[in-house]
Design a protein around this motif. Structure first.
Motif, short mmCIF file in Angstrom:
data_model
loop_
_atom_site.label_atom_id
_atom_site.label_comp_id
_atom_site.label_asym_id
_atom_site.label_seq_id
_atom_site.Cartn_x
_atom_site.Cartn_y
_atom_site.Cartn_z
N GLU A 1 42.38 53.25 31.38
CA GLU A 1 41.89 52.31 30.38
C GLU A 1 40.71 51.51 30.89
OE1 GLU A 1 41.30 50.04 27.02
OE2 GLU A 1 42.32 51.96 27.31
N LEU A 2 40.76 51.08 32.15
CA LEU A 2 39.64 50.34 32.73
C LEU A 2 38.39 51.21 32.80
CD1 LEU A 2 41.53 48.44 35.56
CD2 LEU A 2 40.42 47.39 33.58
N ALA A 3 38.56 52.49 33.14
CA ALA A 3 37.42 53.41 33.18
C ALA A 3 36.82 53.60 31.79
CB ALA A 3 37.85 54.75 33.76
N ARG A 4 37.68 53.70 30.77
CA ARG A 4 37.19 53.85 29.40
C ARG A 4 36.44 52.59 28.95
NH1 ARG A 4 42.06 56.66 29.01
NH2 ARG A 4 43.23 54.80 28.40
N GLY B 1 20.86 42.02 29.69
CA GLY B 1 20.06 41.00 30.35
C GLY B 1 20.73 39.65 30.54
N ARG B 2 22.06 39.58 30.36
CA ARG B 2 22.75 38.31 30.53
C ARG B 2 24.11 38.56 31.20
NH1 ARG B 2 26.75 37.42 26.64
NH2 ARG B 2 26.85 39.02 25.01
N PRO B 3 24.66 37.54 31.88
CA PRO B 3 25.97 37.72 32.50
C PRO B 3 27.09 37.67 31.46
CG PRO B 3 25.18 35.49 32.87
CD PRO B 3 24.07 36.22 32.18
N ILE B 4 27.98 38.66 31.50
CA ILE B 4 29.14 38.64 30.61
C ILE B 4 30.43 38.33 31.40
CG2 ILE B 4 28.06 40.18 28.94
CD1 ILE B 4 29.89 42.42 30.02
N ALA B 5 30.33 38.33 32.71
CA ALA B 5 31.43 37.89 33.57
C ALA B 5 30.82 37.48 34.90
CB ALA B 5 32.47 38.99 33.78
N MET B 6 31.38 36.43 35.50
CA MET B 6 30.87 35.95 36.78
C MET B 6 32.05 35.53 37.67
SD MET B 6 27.44 33.70 35.85
CE MET B 6 26.93 33.63 37.58
N GLY C 1 37.05 44.16 28.54
CA GLY C 1 37.73 43.70 29.74
C GLY C 1 36.77 43.33 30.86
N PRO C 2 35.72 42.53 30.58
CA PRO C 2 34.71 42.28 31.62
C PRO C 2 35.25 41.61 32.87
CG PRO C 2 34.45 40.74 29.78
CD PRO C 2 35.43 41.78 29.34
N GLY C 3 36.26 40.75 32.72
CA GLY C 3 36.83 40.10 33.89
C GLY C 3 37.49 41.09 34.83
N LYS C 4 38.23 42.06 34.26
CA LYS C 4 38.89 43.08 35.08
C LYS C 4 37.87 44.04 35.70
CE LYS C 4 42.87 41.40 34.19
NZ LYS C 4 43.46 40.51 35.22
N LEU C 5 36.84 44.38 34.94
CA LEU C 5 35.79 45.24 35.49
C LEU C 5 35.11 44.55 36.67
CD1 LEU C 5 34.15 46.73 32.26
CD2 LEU C 5 36.01 47.68 33.66
N LEU C 6 34.89 43.24 36.53
CA LEU C 6 34.27 42.51 37.63
C LEU C 6 35.22 42.41 38.82
CD1 LEU C 6 31.84 41.01 38.70
CD2 LEU C 6 32.68 38.93 37.60
N ASP C 7 36.52 42.33 38.56
CA ASP C 7 37.49 42.36 39.66
C ASP C 7 37.32 43.63 40.50
OD1 ASP C 7 38.75 39.94 39.28
OD2 ASP C 7 40.39 40.75 38.08
N ILE C 8 37.19 44.76 39.84
CA ILE C 8 37.03 46.03 40.56
C ILE C 8 35.72 46.03 41.34
CG2 ILE C 8 36.76 48.52 40.31
CD1 ILE C 8 38.65 48.36 37.91
N ASP C 9 34.66 45.53 40.71
CA ASP C 9 33.37 45.48 41.41
C ASP C 9 33.44 44.52 42.60
OD1 ASP C 9 32.42 47.25 39.56
OD2 ASP C 9 31.36 45.75 38.35
N THR C 10 34.22 43.45 42.46
CA THR C 10 34.40 42.52 43.57
C THR C 10 35.11 43.21 44.72
OG1 THR C 10 34.51 40.64 42.05
CG2 THR C 10 35.39 40.31 44.26
N MET C 11 36.12 44.03 44.41
CA MET C 11 36.81 44.79 45.45
C MET C 11 35.84 45.71 46.17
SD MET C 11 40.37 45.82 43.53
CE MET C 11 41.50 44.57 42.91
N ARG C 12 34.98 46.38 45.42
CA ARG C 12 34.01 47.28 46.04
C ARG C 12 33.03 46.51 46.91
NH1 ARG C 12 34.89 52.19 44.27
NH2 ARG C 12 35.77 52.54 42.17
N SER C 13 32.56 45.37 46.42
CA SER C 13 31.64 44.54 47.20
C SER C 13 32.29 44.07 48.49
CB SER C 13 31.19 43.34 46.36
OG SER C 13 30.38 42.47 47.12
#
Length: 382
Positions: free
Chosen positions: A178-181, A256-261, A286-298
């Motif tokens: 679901e997160l990938a979709r 061009g704008r932040p949707i989650a930070m 689900g921008p917050g959850k997507l950013l969680d995954i990106d935070t893990m990668r970072s």
């Protein structure tokens, strides 16, 4: 090693004192950005009455700082109606472990405890959000000579470094799908979808404040920007951390704008997830959850940190489901010197002992005799 302790006014610290403090933070046994000058000084300035917070400092014979912790005397702690000296905390602090020299943990902790058990008065010294299995807790247990009373223990979500990116392996396949979709739909329907660190841009702090205030926290009055004192603390702490190269502001961008930070504060070898916000109009992705995954990668790509501590509430089900690792924390009381402190310590320890033996409620209810509920001893977090 001859060590001395003293209580210092934050307002009286000169450049030499600030340099000694920063030097101690860099070699602390357990990193804690909330007790470093970049965060603590703005917090004391904006979130506490003037002069209420002081710094307990341990020095060696050369004036080198070996331990320090912010302290404040209070007439009552939580619902424990007894005067206490608290290792100072506030709503936006995520950890209250003192900064202690990694090469002299036991003697430095002994001097720190001795220095705070009497000068400012009170019947207890209180430690909250103290890593339960760390070296500072072990040293406190040792130097307190059995007087320490652990009244609460709890866990919260963290991320610990792994050899490979396996942080999502415990997540159900349906949830990962679901997160990938959601990410694919976001990329298909919006331009320029990417996550980047925007901490170098001074305007990014204002983006974060505005984004958080635009959602439910703003409507309920709990956003950082809802209270001018809190907003001033956040702005100043971020500015100081940016200057030190220890601020991370990750932004999931679209059109061009932040949707989650997410605002992360870096200690020495440790990262703390301070706050997160997202655009509720984009909630379908689900921008917050997507950013969680990106935070893990970072986090995984960094080589200078070994843990990301979410500083979230132990009961935060959403974060607990997303972040796979745990960190145990404790709330500890240590009676102060003198007959009144001994009597108060004996009474609390006796209640704790009965509960631990199963004669009453759980041992986390150790100060129930003073009218304190167990959940009141566990910081609510975020």
């Amino acid at each position: 090693m001859a060590l001395t302790s003293r209580i210092v006014s934050l307002e009286d610290l000169d450049p030499g004192g600030l340099a000694a403090w920063a030097d101690l933070a860099a070699r602390a046994a357990e990193p804690n950005v909330f007790f470093e000058p970049e965060v603590l000084l703005p917090a004391a300035r904006h979130l506490a009455p003037p002069g209420a917070v002081r710094l307990a400092v341990v020095e060696d014979g050369r004036g080198r700082w070996m331990a320090c912790a912010p302290v404040r005397r209070v007439a009552a702690w939580r619902r424990l109606r007894l005067p206490c000296l608290t290792i100072w905390t506030h709503e936006y602090s995520g950890l209250e472990v003192p900064l202690v020299d990694a090469g002299a943990i036991r003697p430095a902790m002994a001097a720190l405890l001795e220095g705070v058990r009497g000068p400012l008065g009170g019947l207890f010294v209180t430690f909250t959000q103290l890593p339960a299995d760390g070296p500072v807790r072990a040293a406190l247990r040792d130097v307190a000579d059995g007087d320490d009373i652990e009244v609460a223990r709890y866990e919260r979500a963290v991320l610990r470094r792994r050899p490979r990116f396996s942080y999502l392996d415990g997540m159900k396949g349906k949830r990962r799908g679901e997160l990938a979709r959601q990410r694919r739909r976001l990329e298909e329907r919006h331009a320029g979808v990417a996550t980047m660190d925007v901490a170098a841009d001074p305007a990014a702090v204002e983006w974060f404040l505005e984004l958080e205030a635009s959602g439910w926290k703003g409507r309920e009055g709990t956003a950082l920007a809802s209270d001018p004192r809190v907003a001033a603390f956040f702005r100043e702490a971020c500015e100081r951390l940016r200057g030190a190269g220890r601020l991370e502001l990750l932004a999931l961008m679209a059109d061009g704008r932040p949707i989650a930070m997410k605002c992360n504060m870096l200690g020495h070898g440790r990262m703390f997830g301070f706050k997160q916000a997202f655009d509720e109009s984009m909630a379908a992705y689900g921008p917050g959850k997507l950013l969680d995954i990106d935070t893990m990668r970072s986090f995984h790509e960094r080589e200078d940190v070994d843990m990301l501590d979410t500083i979230a509430s132990a009961e935060n089900a959403s974060i607990n489901a997303m972040w796979p690792d745990r960190r145990a924390l404790a709330t500890v009381l240590v009676p102060t010197r003198g007959p009144l402190g001994r009597v108060a310590g004996w009474a609390v320890a006796r209640v704790a002992g009965r509960r631990a033996a199963g004669q009453d409620a759980a041992p986390t209810d150790a100060v129930a005799a003073a009218g304190v509920e167990p959940q009141e001893l566990v910081p609510s977090g975020r």
